[in-house]
Enzyme design. Structure first.
Site, PDB file in Angstrom:
ATOM      1  CG  HIS A   1      -2.109   1.003   1.409  1.00 17.34           C
ATOM      2  ND1 HIS A   1      -2.364   1.868   2.251  1.00 17.34           N
ATOM      3  CD2 HIS A   1      -3.025   1.041   0.519  1.00 17.34           C
ATOM      4  CE1 HIS A   1      -3.359   2.462   1.943  1.00 17.34           C
ATOM      5  NE2 HIS A   1      -3.968   2.193   0.729  1.00 17.34           N
TER       6      HIS A   1
ATOM      7  CE  LYS B   1      -1.284   4.879  -1.297  1.00 16.34           C
ATOM      8  NZ  LYS B   1      -1.608   4.248  -0.045  1.00 16.34           N
TER       9      LYS B   1
ATOM     10  CG  ASP C   1      18.634  12.778  -9.625  1.00 20.08           C
ATOM     11  OD1 ASP C   1      18.583  11.766 -10.190  1.00 20.08           O
ATOM     12  OD2 ASP C   1      18.779  13.897  -9.947  1.00 20.08           O
TER      13      ASP C   1
ATOM     14  CG  HIS D   1      -7.155   8.283   0.531  1.00 20.58           C
ATOM     15  ND1 HIS D   1      -6.016   7.808  -0.048  1.00 20.58           N
ATOM     16  CD2 HIS D   1      -7.902   7.222   0.402  1.00 20.58           C
ATOM     17  CE1 HIS D   1      -5.716   6.751  -0.213  1.00 20.58           C
ATOM     18  NE2 HIS D   1      -6.735   6.191  -0.120  1.00 20.58           N
TER      19      HIS D   1
ATOM     20  CE  LYS E   1      -4.063   6.475   3.180  1.00 15.12           C
ATOM     21  NZ  LYS E   1      -5.486   6.365   3.079  1.00 15.12           N
TER      22      LYS E   1
ATOM     23  CG  ASP F   1       0.619  16.492  23.318  1.00 12.67           C
ATOM     24  OD1 ASP F   1      -0.577  16.456  23.648  1.00 12.67           O
ATOM     25  OD2 ASP F   1       1.549  15.932  24.139  1.00 12.67           O
TER      26      ASP F   1
END
Length: 473
Positions: free
Chosen positions: A215, A217, A222, A391, A393, A398
């Site tokens: 899952h 990404k 470089d 979408h 996450k 704090d």
């Protein structure tokens, strides 16, 4: 015939329930599977066989893929000692960074430059501009590479870079990027891209490839600049679609020592997918110069990890909270350990806010998520429903901790998916993220306990039903 089917049903059900009892680790998960087997004749046992069996405990089902991944252990990232962050004066951060290091062997680093990209349009503008500047190589990993305007633009860009002598490598999840099969994938191969599916779906590995998804990404350019977060390559992020509108998400642009750790995650997955392509790792990993001074730590976990790293990270962050916790996620369907930890922290007086979309691309996930709202509201957790579909996450603790990445707050991300988050120990970025979170909450609908209790009987039934099946979602 009826007698034969009855005997077959009894045999398969007894086998499946026996396996659940013998190998089950969590009672709640075991009960869900047992219910599925009893209420769905044959189909329940088949689903358990496909998705529920912990194959690492079955020698005759122990997939070669796990052993193959472990062979590709890479050398430690070339990291100067003065790039490591020890948090000598902050016990909270010391404990959290040690937990993550013990769970996934990454180190908190200092001297990183971090830019938070707040939506898909901004993400791809910055990403494509960075790709245009590539001189040596571009390494790409996505859960979803979906046909459309963005993928076509990426293909054209990569062709230009390959013509300039830049090496391009791509790995992708075979289920998430099912549209890339056949001719679409050949387009990348024809321009010189070294492109491989991770855990390709074949009859010989069907049981493995269907359940364990990659899952992540990640883009590395470089070894100087990296991108990671929640955004996939899909036109959903730049165009409105029926029902959900344009998807919202958060991504990160990274420079500095943290890039090496993120690149190590990619290289291990690439070695696995490509059957260890022959090249020298030292040509792609090298010391990084310190940048603006942001402390950051890569968090990488998967089903072949010794521990559920993503869950450890989120619970570890919660346990360090002294004042507040903010969580944004579209699939808030965690297991009992996380839920109990969250409720304990709320009862200790920490202010907790949960921001989720009112609409979802998965009705099953939505009902399972809503099934926990009443118990969360009862301990004082504020729940907000936003009108658009996000979408993202995100977890903010704090005024000095924020996590952004691919890991959802659900059982799949905790136990079954390969995920990558980046934990930022930084007051400025945390303040900016908290301010943005507050703006979204101001526009969202606050769920009250009294009103939520008055929801219809049918909704309660659906929530209760999908709560049982949440380990499958």
């Amino acid at each position: 015939m009826k007698t034969v089917l009855t005997i077959l049903y009894i045999v398969t059900s007894v086998w499946a329930i026996g396996a659940i009892i013998y190998h089950g680790r969590r009672p709640s998960r075991s009960i869900s599977w047992a219910l599925a087997i009893i209420t769905l004749p044959f189909l329940g046992a088949l689903l358990y066989y496909l998705f529920g069996v912990n194959r690492r405990k079955f020698r005759f089902f122990n997939p070669k893929e796990f052993e193959k991944r472990k062979k590709y252990g890479l050398p430690e990232s070339p990291l100067k000692e003065d790039h490591r962050t020890h948090f000598e004066n902050d016990i909270r951060k010391q404990r959290l960074s040690r937990l993550i290091h013990s769970s996934c062997n990454t180190t908190a680093t200092s001297g990183n430059k971090v830019s938070v990209l707040q939506d898909g349009g901004e993400t791809f503008n910055v990403l494509f501009n960075a790709m245009e500047k590539a001189k040596r190589f571009i390494h790409i990993q996505y859960y979803i590479l979906e046909q459309g305007q963005l993928l076509d633009k990426m293909l054209d860009l990569l062709k230009r870079k390959i013509d300039q002598g830049v090496e391009v490598r791509i790995i992708y999840d075979s289920l998430g990027s099912y549209q890339l099969r056949g001719r679409p994938r050949k387009k990348f191969q024809d321009i010189g891209v070294k492109i491989y599916p991770i855990m390709p779906i074949r009859l010989t590995n069907l049981l493995f490839s269907l359940n364990f998804r990659n899952h992540r990404k990640i883009v590395i350019i470089d070894n100087q600049v990296a991108f990671t977060g929640g955004v996939n390559v899909s036109d959903k992020y730049i165009k409105r679609e029926d029902g959900l509108g344009k998807w919202k998400d958060v991504h990160l642009q990274l420079e500095g020592p943290v890039v090496n750790d993120l690149h190590m995650v990619f290289l291990k997955d690439y070695f696995f997918a490509s059957n260890k392509e022959n090249f020298h790792i030292s040509d792609y990993l090298f010391e990084q110069e310190q940048m603006d001074g942001v402390d950051a730590q890569v968090v990488a976990g998967g089903p072949d990890s010794m521990y559920p790293t993503i869950m450890h990270q989120y619970i570890g962050m919660m346990n360090q909270a002294q004042k507040s916790i903010c969580i944004a996620n579209p699939y808030f369907v965690p297991g009992e350990a996380f839920l109990e930890s969250l409720k304990i922290v709320a009862l200790e007086g920490v202010k907790i806010r949960l921001l989720v979309p009112k609409k979802s691309d998965s009705q099953a996930a939505k009902f399972a998520m809503f099934s926990h709202f009443e118990e969360l509201l009862q301990v004082g957790i504020d729940i907000y429903l936003r009108d658009d579909f996000s979408h993202s996450k995100i977890m903010i603790v704090d005024d000095d901790l924020v996590s952004i990445g691919s890991g959802n707050f659900d059982i799949r991300s905790f136990e079954l998916n390969y995920e990558t988050n980046v934990l930022l120990y930084d007051k400025k970025i945390t303040a900016e993220m908290t301010q943005e979170f507050q703006k979204l909450c101001d526009k969202a609908e606050l769920v009250t306990l009294e009103r939520f209790k008055n929801r219809g009987v049918w909704l309660r039934f659906l929530e209760g039903l999908f709560k049982f099946f949440k380990p499958l979602i």
